[in-house]
Design a protein around this motif. Structure first.
Motif, PDB file in Angstrom:
ATOM      1  N   HIS A  46      -4.180  -3.878   9.896  1.00  0.00           N
ATOM      2  CA  HIS A  46      -5.339  -4.423  10.609  1.00  0.00           C
ATOM      3  C   HIS A  46      -6.445  -3.380  10.752  1.00  0.00           C
ATOM      4  N   TRP A  47      -6.055  -2.128  11.002  1.00  0.00           N
ATOM      5  CA  TRP A  47      -7.060  -1.074  11.132  1.00  0.00           C
ATOM      6  C   TRP A  47      -7.778  -0.843   9.796  1.00  0.00           C
ATOM      7  N   LEU A  48      -7.008  -0.794   8.716  1.00  0.00           N
ATOM      8  CA  LEU A  48      -7.611  -0.595   7.399  1.00  0.00           C
ATOM      9  C   LEU A  48      -8.517  -1.768   7.026  1.00  0.00           C
ATOM     10  N   LYS A  49      -8.077  -2.977   7.348  1.00  0.00           N
ATOM     11  CA  LYS A  49      -8.885  -4.152   7.025  1.00  0.00           C
ATOM     12  C   LYS A  49     -10.186  -4.125   7.804  1.00  0.00           C
ATOM     13  N   SER A  50     -10.140  -3.728   9.075  1.00  0.00           N
ATOM     14  CA  SER A  50     -11.360  -3.664   9.883  1.00  0.00           C
ATOM     15  C   SER A  50     -12.330  -2.621   9.352  1.00  0.00           C
ATOM     16  N   ASN A  51     -11.801  -1.641   8.616  1.00  0.00           N
ATOM     17  CA  ASN A  51     -12.640  -0.606   8.021  1.00  0.00           C
ATOM     18  C   ASN A  51     -12.913  -0.862   6.535  1.00  0.00           C
ATOM     19  N   HIS A  52     -12.560  -2.073   6.074  1.00  0.00           N
ATOM     20  CA  HIS A  52     -12.872  -2.525   4.709  1.00  0.00           C
ATOM     21  C   HIS A  52     -12.288  -1.579   3.647  1.00  0.00           C
ATOM     22  N   ASN A  53     -11.043  -1.153   3.885  1.00  0.00           N
ATOM     23  CA  ASN A  53     -10.396  -0.263   2.909  1.00  0.00           C
ATOM     24  C   ASN A  53      -8.891  -0.504   2.903  1.00  0.00           C
ATOM     25  N   LEU A  54      -8.459  -1.523   2.178  1.00  0.00           N
ATOM     26  CA  LEU A  54      -7.032  -1.841   2.100  1.00  0.00           C
ATOM     27  C   LEU A  54      -6.338  -1.161   0.926  1.00  0.00           C
ATOM     28  N   THR A  55      -7.058  -0.320   0.219  1.00  0.00           N
ATOM     29  CA  THR A  55      -6.457   0.364  -0.939  1.00  0.00           C
ATOM     30  C   THR A  55      -5.193   1.130  -0.584  1.00  0.00           C
ATOM     31  N   PRO A  56      -5.179   1.946   0.491  1.00  0.00           N
ATOM     32  CA  PRO A  56      -3.942   2.668   0.832  1.00  0.00           C
ATOM     33  C   PRO A  56      -2.762   1.730   1.108  1.00  0.00           C
ATOM     34  N   TYR A  57      -3.041   0.582   1.703  1.00  0.00           N
ATOM     35  CA  TYR A  57      -1.979  -0.382   1.997  1.00  0.00           C
ATOM     36  C   TYR A  57      -1.369  -0.915   0.701  1.00  0.00           C
ATOM     37  N   HIS A  58      -2.197  -1.277  -0.237  1.00  0.00           N
ATOM     38  CA  HIS A  58      -1.696  -1.792  -1.512  1.00  0.00           C
ATOM     39  C   HIS A  58      -0.959  -0.697  -2.283  1.00  0.00           C
ATOM     40  N   GLN A  59      -1.440   0.524  -2.204  1.00  0.00           N
ATOM     41  CA  GLN A  59      -0.745   1.646  -2.852  1.00  0.00           C
ATOM     42  C   GLN A  59       0.644   1.830  -2.263  1.00  0.00           C
ATOM     43  N   TYR A  60       0.732   1.681  -0.958  1.00  0.00           N
ATOM     44  CA  TYR A  60       2.033   1.830  -0.289  1.00  0.00           C
ATOM     45  C   TYR A  60       2.994   0.717  -0.711  1.00  0.00           C
ATOM     46  N   LEU A  61       2.536  -0.523  -0.692  1.00  0.00           N
ATOM     47  CA  LEU A  61       3.412  -1.641  -1.065  1.00  0.00           C
ATOM     48  C   LEU A  61       3.888  -1.529  -2.512  1.00  0.00           C
ATOM     49  N   CYS A  62       3.059  -0.970  -3.366  1.00  0.00           N
ATOM     50  CA  CYS A  62       3.417  -0.821  -4.785  1.00  0.00           C
ATOM     51  C   CYS A  62       4.285   0.412  -5.039  1.00  0.00           C
ATOM     52  N   GLY A  63       4.541   1.206  -4.001  1.00  0.00           N
ATOM     53  CA  GLY A  63       5.384   2.387  -4.158  1.00  0.00           C
ATOM     54  C   GLY A  63       4.662   3.602  -4.705  1.00  0.00           C
ATOM     55  N   GLU A  64       3.342   3.563  -4.706  1.00  0.00           N
ATOM     56  CA  GLU A  64       2.573   4.689  -5.243  1.00  0.00           C
ATOM     57  C   GLU A  64       2.484   5.842  -4.248  1.00  0.00           C
ATOM     58  N   ILE A  65       2.609   5.540  -2.962  1.00  0.00           N
ATOM     59  CA  ILE A  65       2.658   6.577  -1.932  1.00  0.00           C
ATOM     60  C   ILE A  65       3.800   6.251  -0.976  1.00  0.00           C
ATOM     61  N   SER A  66       4.323   7.271  -0.295  1.00  0.00           N
ATOM     62  CA  SER A  66       5.425   7.074   0.637  1.00  0.00           C
ATOM     63  C   SER A  66       4.924   6.544   1.971  1.00  0.00           C
ATOM     64  N   ARG A  67       5.856   6.133   2.814  1.00  0.00           N
ATOM     65  CA  ARG A  67       5.458   5.654   4.134  1.00  0.00           C
ATOM     66  C   ARG A  67       4.811   6.769   4.952  1.00  0.00           C
ATOM     67  N   ASP A  68       5.362   7.976   4.863  1.00  0.00           N
ATOM     68  CA  ASP A  68       4.770   9.107   5.581  1.00  0.00           C
ATOM     69  C   ASP A  68       3.344   9.373   5.104  1.00  0.00           C
ATOM     70  N   GLU A  69       3.143   9.307   3.786  1.00  0.00           N
ATOM     71  CA  GLU A  69       1.794   9.512   3.249  1.00  0.00           C
ATOM     72  C   GLU A  69       0.848   8.410   3.721  1.00  0.00           C
ATOM     73  N   PHE A  70       1.351   7.193   3.739  1.00  0.00           N
ATOM     74  CA  PHE A  70       0.541   6.063   4.198  1.00  0.00           C
ATOM     75  C   PHE A  70       0.158   6.234   5.668  1.00  0.00           C
ATOM     76  N   TYR A  71       1.148   6.559   6.502  1.00  0.00           N
ATOM     77  CA  TYR A  71       0.874   6.718   7.929  1.00  0.00           C
ATOM     78  C   TYR A  71      -0.069   7.893   8.209  1.00  0.00           C
ATOM     79  N   SER A  72      -0.059   8.898   7.341  1.00  0.00           N
ATOM     80  CA  SER A  72      -0.942  10.049   7.551  1.00  0.00           C
ATOM     81  C   SER A  72      -2.425   9.660   7.426  1.00  0.00           C
ATOM     82  N   MET A  73      -2.702   8.494   6.831  1.00  0.00           N
ATOM     83  CA  MET A  73      -4.076   8.026   6.670  1.00  0.00           C
ATOM     84  C   MET A  73      -4.541   7.168   7.855  1.00  0.00           C
ATOM     85  N   ILE A  74      -3.650   6.926   8.810  1.00  0.00           N
ATOM     86  CA  ILE A  74      -3.927   6.041   9.937  1.00  0.00           C
ATOM     87  C   ILE A  74      -4.100   6.870  11.211  1.00  0.00           C
ATOM     88  N   PRO A  75      -5.089   6.572  12.054  1.00  0.00           N
ATOM     89  CA  PRO A  75      -5.248   7.308  13.310  1.00  0.00           C
ATOM     90  C   PRO A  75      -3.973   7.277  14.151  1.00  0.00           C
TER      91      PRO A  75
END
Length: 426
Positions: A46-75
């Motif tokens: 929801h935070w990424l969508k509100s900031n018009h940038n869902l790319t990290p979310y899709h990268q995470y679901l596709c296995g391109e980045i780990s959960r820790d890497e994904f969470y590091s992009m979130i406040p």
């Protein structure tokens, strides 16, 4: 934008409906670790969508980045709003402290949530030698009351199973009456309805008690929740999903097929055509189970008949219990307006949730179960370790409140907030 707190939040089905209706979550409190990761990932979405940038979310679901890497992009404030803790006398001060920090001096408008239903459900009581008398889960509503006293929101929404109406305490009193009396002592008027999910855009037969409380002495506060008149068939939930057989499918995103219907869009399940879905993976089955599935599907598709376990050929009756649970094998009929209730037991076996397409010959995938619960296709179900777990996904889905039911309640209550605000100005 009313601010709310979600107690006993589970995987967030109830919360998702309130977010969709325009509410702002302050915190979610949940003891199950896997469900908390699901909530963190959803709040990150929801935070990424509100900031018009869902790319990290899709990268995470596709296995391109780990959960820790994904969470590091979130406040941190987004992730820290998920409190993975059991609510108890010992933890309450710590929970209150964290919520106070998250509120930053602002007022809490609403509390939502319902304690685990096992202690109140008829099935849970029938399986228990003590009929759940004295089970500590019977009294979790007392902690709910502590939150009401602490934060004094204008409203609260308490959800639970119908068994709550008849569940008794050790002294013979009804838990529901004790609960309402306690809420009254906290300064709240309460009223309730028994809502059927299929009246509110959910293609599933699911009845729930929705108790709503309003601060002060009021009698006219329960919102009118409009019934959705447009009806659809269950088969529409499955029509755009790729065909898979038992043991086949993918946890990672797979594109859906071209879809020309309306329901998946109107319900919020699907955002755009051919949108990818995760967790469309069927569990493996034994040769015997698959033979039973074929019999069950043929009986329904050809004769509109449900099979009883005792009707099966004797060579297929391997269970000792041949008198109870005779409907343990059941097809999710695609040509009906709603399915049987999805429950957490789907995580143990899928015999009660057989796919109606005999060519696929399997039980429902987690994504199909999630669609029955009206979770959006972009909703991801987490595990503790970060490695996807089909079993934990089933469990979280089965324990959830259908999103469309939640949204209908939230949208109707939103109008109450607006009306109260207008009256205050006058």
């Amino acid at each position: 934008m009313p601010k709310y707190l979600d107690l006993f939040a589970g995987a967030g089905g109830l919360s998702e409906g309130f977010v969709r209706a325009g509410y702002s979550p302050v915190a979610h409190v949940e003891m199950d670790t896997a469900a908390c990761y699901t909530l963190k990932t959803r709040m990150a979405y929801h935070w990424l969508k509100s900031n018009h940038n869902l790319t990290p979310y899709h990268q995470y679901l596709c296995g391109e980045i780990s959960r820790d890497e994904f969470y590091s992009m979130i406040p941190e404030r987004i992730l820290d709003s998920i409190l993975n803790v059991e609510i108890s006398s010992e933890t309450l001060p710590r929970i209150f402290h964290k919520i106070d920090l998250l509120l930053e001096g602002e007022k809490l408008d609403l509390i939502v949530g319902g304690p685990p239903c096992q202690a109140y459900s008829l099935a849970g009581r029938s399986r228990s030698k003590t009929h759940m008398l004295g089970d500590k889960r019977n009294y979790l509503y007392k902690f709910y009351a502590e939150f009401l006293e602490k934060y004094q929101p204008q409203y609260f929404v308490f959800e639970n199973v119908l068994g709550l109406l008849s569940a008794k305490d050790e002294d013979g009193s009804l838990h529901f009456e004790n609960m309402r009396n306690l809420f009254k002592k906290c300064g709240y008027s309460t009223d309730y309805r028994i809502l059927t999910a299929s009246d509110f855009g959910v293609l599933q037969h699911r009845k729930r008690i929705i108790l709503i409380g309003c601060r002060g002495e009021r009698s006219d506060f329960y919102p009118e929740i409009p019934v959705i008149q447009e009806k659809h068939k269950v088969g529409e939930l499955f029509c755009d999903l790729p065909s898979v057989h038992a043991g086949e499918g993918m946890i990672t995103p797979v594109p859906t097929l071209h879809y020309t219907g309306r329901y998946l869009y109107h319900s919020g399940i699907k955002e755009y055509d051919c949108e990818p879905v995760t967790f469309h993976q069927a569990r493996p089955n034994t040769v015997q189970d698959l033979e039973i599935y074929r019999i069950a599907v043929n009986a329904w598709n050809q004769r509109k008949e449900r099979i009883a376990y005792s009707d099966l050929p004797s060579r297929l009756q391997s269970h000792k219990n041949k008198k109870g649970f005779l409907d343990r094998f059941k097809v999710v009929a695609g040509n009906l307006p709603y399915s049987q209730t999805v429950v957490a037991h789907i995580s143990r076996d899928g015999h009660y949730y057989i796919h109606p397409d005999i060519k696929q010959n399997r039980s429902l995938t987690p994504r199909e179960a999630a669609r029955l619960q009206t979770f959006p296709d972009n909703y991801y179900f987490e595990s503790v370790t970060g490695r996807p777990s089909r079993t934990l996904a089933y469990k979280q889905i089965g324990n959830a409140v259908p999103v469309c039911l939640s949204y209908s309640i939230a949208a109707a209550l939103f109008e109450r907030f607006a009306k109260d605000d207008m009256n205050e100005r006058v």
